[in-house]
Design a protein around this motif. Structure first.
Motif, mmCIF file in Angstrom:
data_model
loop_
_atom_site.group_PDB
_atom_site.id
_atom_site.type_symbol
_atom_site.label_atom_id
_atom_site.label_comp_id
_atom_site.label_asym_id
_atom_site.label_seq_id
_atom_site.Cartn_x
_atom_site.Cartn_y
_atom_site.Cartn_z
ATOM 1 N N LYS A 235 0.847 -1.198 0.000
ATOM 2 C CA LYS A 235 0.000 0.000 0.000
ATOM 3 C C LYS A 235 0.877 1.240 0.000
ATOM 4 O O LYS A 235 1.975 1.228 0.560
ATOM 5 C CB LYS A 235 -0.872 0.023 1.270
ATOM 6 C CG LYS A 235 -2.015 -0.971 1.229
ATOM 7 C CD LYS A 235 -2.923 -0.803 2.438
ATOM 8 C CE LYS A 235 -2.362 -1.511 3.664
ATOM 9 N NZ LYS A 235 -3.288 -1.542 4.805
ATOM 10 N N ARG A 237 0.916 5.675 0.590
ATOM 11 C CA ARG A 237 0.208 6.790 1.228
ATOM 12 C C ARG A 237 0.898 8.092 0.822
ATOM 13 O O ARG A 237 2.129 8.168 0.787
ATOM 14 C CB ARG A 237 0.311 6.613 2.748
ATOM 15 C CG ARG A 237 -0.342 7.675 3.562
ATOM 16 C CD ARG A 237 -0.142 7.399 5.043
ATOM 17 N NE ARG A 237 1.230 7.696 5.461
ATOM 18 C CZ ARG A 237 1.696 7.498 6.693
ATOM 19 N NH1 ARG A 237 0.919 6.962 7.615
ATOM 20 N NH2 ARG A 237 2.933 7.814 7.001
ATOM 21 N N ALA A 253 4.794 7.288 1.484
ATOM 22 C CA ALA A 253 5.228 6.203 2.356
ATOM 23 C C ALA A 253 4.647 4.904 1.821
ATOM 24 O O ALA A 253 3.647 4.905 1.097
ATOM 25 C CB ALA A 253 4.763 6.448 3.784
ATOM 26 N N TYR A 255 3.521 0.875 2.897
ATOM 27 C CA TYR A 255 3.211 -0.026 3.991
ATOM 28 C C TYR A 255 3.631 -1.419 3.584
ATOM 29 O O TYR A 255 3.291 -1.909 2.520
ATOM 30 C CB TYR A 255 1.707 -0.009 4.276
ATOM 31 C CG TYR A 255 1.353 -0.680 5.580
ATOM 32 C CD1 TYR A 255 1.625 -0.036 6.789
ATOM 33 C CD2 TYR A 255 0.751 -1.935 5.605
ATOM 34 C CE1 TYR A 255 1.297 -0.633 7.996
ATOM 35 C CE2 TYR A 255 0.419 -2.532 6.810
ATOM 36 C CZ TYR A 255 0.700 -1.884 7.999
ATOM 37 O OH TYR A 255 0.377 -2.473 9.190
ATOM 38 N N TRP A 256 4.397 -2.063 4.464
ATOM 39 C CA TRP A 256 5.009 -3.312 4.037
ATOM 40 C C TRP A 256 5.238 -4.244 5.215
ATOM 41 O O TRP A 256 5.628 -3.804 6.294
ATOM 42 C CB TRP A 256 6.345 -3.000 3.361
ATOM 43 C CG TRP A 256 7.074 -4.211 2.916
ATOM 44 C CD1 TRP A 256 6.590 -5.234 2.179
ATOM 45 C CD2 TRP A 256 8.425 -4.536 3.217
ATOM 46 N NE1 TRP A 256 7.559 -6.169 1.978
ATOM 47 C CE2 TRP A 256 8.699 -5.771 2.602
ATOM 48 C CE3 TRP A 256 9.447 -3.888 3.928
ATOM 49 C CZ2 TRP A 256 9.938 -6.381 2.689
ATOM 50 C CZ3 TRP A 256 10.668 -4.493 3.995
ATOM 51 C CH2 TRP A 256 10.908 -5.727 3.376
ATOM 52 N N SER A 263 5.341 -4.825 10.341
ATOM 53 C CA SER A 263 4.700 -4.025 9.301
ATOM 54 C C SER A 263 4.658 -2.587 9.759
ATOM 55 O O SER A 263 4.348 -2.306 10.899
ATOM 56 C CB SER A 263 3.286 -4.509 9.004
ATOM 57 O OG SER A 263 2.901 -5.504 9.877
ATOM 58 N N LYS A 264 5.032 -1.720 8.855
ATOM 59 C CA LYS A 264 4.974 -0.312 9.228
ATOM 60 C C LYS A 264 4.940 0.565 7.983
ATOM 61 O O LYS A 264 5.281 0.128 6.885
ATOM 62 C CB LYS A 264 6.137 0.088 10.117
ATOM 63 C CG LYS A 264 7.519 -0.327 9.630
ATOM 64 C CD LYS A 264 8.576 0.279 10.537
ATOM 65 C CE LYS A 264 9.453 -0.780 11.172
ATOM 66 N NZ LYS A 264 10.595 -0.299 11.898
ATOM 67 N N TRP A 265 4.525 1.808 8.202
ATOM 68 C CA TRP A 265 4.620 2.800 7.146
ATOM 69 C C TRP A 265 6.055 3.256 7.060
ATOM 70 O O TRP A 265 6.664 3.631 8.049
ATOM 71 C CB TRP A 265 3.700 3.994 7.440
ATOM 72 C CG TRP A 265 2.261 3.683 7.159
ATOM 73 C CD1 TRP A 265 1.286 3.455 8.083
ATOM 74 C CD2 TRP A 265 1.643 3.565 5.875
ATOM 75 N NE1 TRP A 265 0.098 3.186 7.459
ATOM 76 C CE2 TRP A 265 0.279 3.252 6.105
ATOM 77 C CE3 TRP A 265 2.098 3.677 4.553
ATOM 78 C CZ2 TRP A 265 -0.628 3.058 5.057
ATOM 79 C CZ3 TRP A 265 1.194 3.485 3.512
ATOM 80 C CH2 TRP A 265 -0.145 3.182 3.774
ATOM 81 N N GLU A 267 8.415 5.927 5.496
ATOM 82 C CA GLU A 267 8.533 7.219 4.809
ATOM 83 C C GLU A 267 9.685 7.127 3.819
ATOM 84 O O GLU A 267 10.830 6.938 4.210
ATOM 85 C CB GLU A 267 8.815 8.336 5.822
ATOM 86 C CG GLU A 267 7.595 8.802 6.598
ATOM 87 C CD GLU A 267 6.580 9.538 5.729
ATOM 88 O OE1 GLU A 267 6.910 9.920 4.586
ATOM 89 O OE2 GLU A 267 5.428 9.711 6.210
#
Ligand code: FA5
Length: 339
Positions: A235, A237, A253, A255-256, A263-265, A267
């Motif tokens: 995803k 953002r 950013a 998401y992975w 899992s985190k956003w 930047e």
């Protein structure tokens, strides 16, 4: 004498040792040779029998020498063949091998994704003129954005580029629209380092110019990159942001879920629609170089991102400074195909 000679010949266990025995008895001044030399002083009737005797002894010693020499030579040859024989059951020797740096691996992945989408790959200078790093990117000398990217200046007025956005300008001056370009390289900022900031790091710059290019194209491209990196579920953002050379501008950013289940956003970088002032600056440079002004009125998008951030998450490296500390305990984990 014959007996001692034969004993010594039997005892000689190398060709060198045998040669010494040979010299001692049948060499030019060997014992047997000397004995033959005394024949001339004997009365003629004795000379004949004595001569025959010595010749028999000499022949026996010589035969023993020849035989021993042949034996020793054969043994030496056998030993040589033995040492050269290949034992296919022995385990192989491990050869130390190098490996690609994690940043190179991430770059290779990114470049592959963009070349699949039809992008050209460009490279440009790290030592740059102020005009290409700032002015032409709509960052005049008085602009506060210069403070966002503290700069290493050279004594001759040039600088170490603070971002790869200089390549937007250089590429458009050299190439006519329409175009799709990515550029990778080192960038430098005069800033304190911490776990996520280095004074030297890398960026990937992207630029697309054509007619009717929109923010939707930009978002679709970044999303395609994310899917290329992390699979169909990735995803992206976007958040509004400010860069003088784009309008509107955004940060993006991804998401992975990484292999360790985090899992985190993430930047990743900045992007936006190319500012009309940038196209104008490019046309000015083109005009100076005797080229047609082809950019004003065009539309385009640009983005710039940091591969270190991707590599840190992908490989679970907690501190950006590990990439450039050359610690074999870290880089040794990136040998061969591993990683
Ligand atoms: C820029 O450098 C813009 N040139 C990006 C851009 C290009 C915007 C094209 C719009 C159009 P920024 O300073 O935010 O933007 O840096 C971009 C990315 O580089 C950051 O998101 C981050 O991933 C990485 N980065 C920035 N500073 C550092 C640092 N000190 N160490 C490591 N990575 C960094």
């Amino acid at each position: 004498m014959q007996q001692t000679a034969i004993q010594e010949i039997t005892a000689a266990d190398t060709l060198d040792a045998l040669q010494l025995v040979k010299t001692k008895y049948v060499g030019k001044s060997g014992l047997v040779t000397k004995e033959l030399g005394t024949l001339g002083k004997l009365p003629p009737e004795e000379r004949k029998t004595r001569g025959a005797e010595i010749n028999v002894i000499r022949a026996a010693i010589q035969a023993a020498l020849d035989e021993k020499e042949a034996t020793l030579k054969r043994a030496a040859l056998d030993a040589k063949l033995q040492s050269e024989a290949i034992d296919v059951t022995l385990p192989g020797l491990g050869l130390p091998s190098g490996g690609l740096h994690p940043i190179s691996r991430v770059y290779d992945d990114l470049i592959a994704i963009f070349t699949r989408m039809g992008y050209e790959v460009a490279e440009g200078p790290e030592v740059e003129e102020e005009h290409y790093n700032f002015e032409a990117l709509n960052i005049p000398w008085y602009h506060p954005a210069r403070e966002l990217q503290d700069t290493f200046w050279l004594e001759d007025g040039r600088l170490l580029r603070t971002h790869t956005s200089n390549m937007q300008i250089r590429y458009m001056v050299e190439h006519d629209p329409d175009l799709k370009m990515v550029s990778r390289g080192k960038v430098y900022r005069y800033e304190a380092t911490d776990a996520t900031h280095e004074a030297m790091f890398h960026q990937l710059e992207g630029l697309v110019v054509g007619d009717g290019i929109s923010m939707a194209d930009l978002k679709g491209t970044i999303a395609e990159m994310a899917r290329g990196l992390y699979g169909a579920g990735a995803k992206v953002r976007f958040q509004p942001s400010y860069y003088p050379f784009v309008e509107p501008g955004a940060d993006f950013a991804i998401y992975w879920n990484n292999p360790r289940g985090e899992s985190k956003w993430l930047e990743l970088g900045g992007c936006g629609m190319v500012h009309p002032n940038v196209f104008k600056a490019v046309d000015d440079l083109r005009e100076q170089a005797g080229k047609p002004r082809l950019y004003e009125g065009k539309t385009g998008f640009a983005f710039g991102l940091g591969p270190e951030r991707i590599a840190m998450l992908k490989y679970g490296i907690p501190d950006i400074r590990y990439f450039y500390a050359n610690d074999p305990r870290v880089m040794g984990q990136f040998r061969g195909e591993l990683g």
